[in-house]
Design a protein around this motif. Sequence first.
Motif, PDB file in Angstrom:
ATOM      1  N   GLU A  83       0.835  -1.534  -0.171  1.00  0.00           N
ATOM      2  CA  GLU A  83      -0.072   0.303  -0.152  1.00  0.00           C
ATOM      3  C   GLU A  83       1.137   0.892  -0.204  1.00  0.00           C
ATOM      4  O   GLU A  83       0.265   2.357  -0.540  1.00  0.00           O
ATOM      5  CB  GLU A  83      -0.986   0.206   0.992  1.00  0.00           C
ATOM      6  N   THR A  84       2.122   0.932   0.704  1.00  0.00           N
ATOM      7  CA  THR A  84       3.392   2.771   0.643  1.00  0.00           C
ATOM      8  C   THR A  84       3.821   2.938  -1.011  1.00  0.00           C
ATOM      9  O   THR A  84       4.453   3.677  -0.539  1.00  0.00           O
ATOM     10  CB  THR A  84       3.481   2.715   1.883  1.00  0.00           C
ATOM     11  N   TYR A  86       4.234   2.884  -4.920  1.00  0.00           N
ATOM     12  CA  TYR A  86       4.133   3.450  -5.971  1.00  0.00           C
ATOM     13  C   TYR A  86       4.410   2.488  -6.398  1.00  0.00           C
ATOM     14  O   TYR A  86       5.443   1.988  -7.397  1.00  0.00           O
ATOM     15  CB  TYR A  86       4.868   4.561  -6.937  1.00  0.00           C
ATOM     16  N   PHE A 126       2.955  10.268  -5.317  1.00  0.00           N
ATOM     17  CA  PHE A 126       2.059   9.056  -4.731  1.00  0.00           C
ATOM     18  C   PHE A 126       2.166   9.360  -3.088  1.00  0.00           C
ATOM     19  O   PHE A 126       0.887   9.771  -2.267  1.00  0.00           O
ATOM     20  CB  PHE A 126       2.527   8.288  -5.228  1.00  0.00           C
ATOM     21  N   SER A 129       0.532  13.101  -1.910  1.00  0.00           N
ATOM     22  CA  SER A 129      -0.547  13.231  -1.756  1.00  0.00           C
ATOM     23  C   SER A 129      -1.217  11.717  -0.692  1.00  0.00           C
ATOM     24  O   SER A 129      -2.385  12.109  -0.127  1.00  0.00           O
ATOM     25  CB  SER A 129      -1.500  12.444  -3.307  1.00  0.00           C
ATOM     26  N   GLN A 130      -0.541  10.691  -0.437  1.00  0.00           N
ATOM     27  CA  GLN A 130      -1.341   9.807   0.257  1.00  0.00           C
ATOM     28  C   GLN A 130      -0.993   9.705   1.790  1.00  0.00           C
ATOM     29  O   GLN A 130      -2.026   9.509   2.640  1.00  0.00           O
ATOM     30  CB  GLN A 130      -0.534   8.385   0.122  1.00  0.00           C
ATOM     31  N   PHE A 131       0.244  10.685   1.933  1.00  0.00           N
ATOM     32  CA  PHE A 131       0.521  10.837   3.040  1.00  0.00           C
ATOM     33  C   PHE A 131       1.097  12.434   3.706  1.00  0.00           C
ATOM     34  O   PHE A 131       2.082  12.526   4.796  1.00  0.00           O
ATOM     35  CB  PHE A 131       1.838  10.073   3.546  1.00  0.00           C
ATOM     36  N   LYS A 135      -4.104  14.829   5.006  1.00  0.00           N
ATOM     37  CA  LYS A 135      -4.944  13.696   5.320  1.00  0.00           C
ATOM     38  C   LYS A 135      -4.767  12.527   5.995  1.00  0.00           C
ATOM     39  O   LYS A 135      -5.319  12.135   6.835  1.00  0.00           O
ATOM     40  CB  LYS A 135      -3.767  12.358   4.104  1.00  0.00           C
ATOM     41  N   THR A 139      -7.876  11.272   9.271  1.00  0.00           N
ATOM     42  CA  THR A 139      -8.382   9.436   9.495  1.00  0.00           C
ATOM     43  C   THR A 139      -7.894   9.458  10.814  1.00  0.00           C
ATOM     44  O   THR A 139      -8.793   9.025  10.728  1.00  0.00           O
ATOM     45  CB  THR A 139      -6.059   9.095   8.957  1.00  0.00           C
ATOM     46  N   SER A 151      -8.503   3.504   3.827  1.00  0.00           N
ATOM     47  CA  SER A 151      -7.504   3.477   3.950  1.00  0.00           C
ATOM     48  C   SER A 151      -7.306   1.171   4.426  1.00  0.00           C
ATOM     49  O   SER A 151      -7.861   0.889   5.533  1.00  0.00           O
ATOM     50  CB  SER A 151      -6.827   3.852   5.055  1.00  0.00           C
TER      51      SER A 151
END
Length: 189
Positions: A83-84, A86, A126, A129-131, A135, A139, A151
């Motif tokens: 998941e972490t 790219y 990536f 934007s994800q971490f 965000k 969460t 997630s």
Amino acid sequence: MGIAEFDFETDQIQPWLKTLPAGYQPQFLGALPPIELHKAICESWAVIVNPSWNSPETFCCSAVEAQACNRTVFGIAAGGLKETVYQGQFKTLTTGKSPEALGDLILKGLANMEAVAENGKLAGEFVRSQFNQQKISNTWIQLLSGQSIDSNILSTWDTPKAHAYDFLRWTGTGMAVKSVYARLLNRPH
């Protein structure tokens, strides 16, 4: 506890490395303080994380940091790395359970450095934007208020073993246990 395989590097990785040309030798840096880790990442063309099936990462901060520095990450498609890391333009996680499978991906990267550099830029976008801070904050607020979250990363912390691995990594206890165990067996750590 099986936090890491003591013989994996000596029995698997080192023999494989001997078959590689001198210019293709990766450097194994071990545990580094954050500032040294950041410097090493910035000096690299790519980063290899956790080449072991028996000790999967639940959330690999080193992989996220490497990608935030626009570096491609090579590793094992297990645990939180799925998941972490790219995986859009260039395949860098192996599903094959052998050093050769990971080595093949790395050699493919060495043969196509432009694709690895482009993948690193996309990996940077990536993870940013994800971490990003917003965000992560959203969460946490959702979790604390009992809302369901969107997630897959937290689903990897579903066993006591995963919690133990992260506790030992976060506290440094895992490295201390490994060091003591290595001394008992008279092996370098």
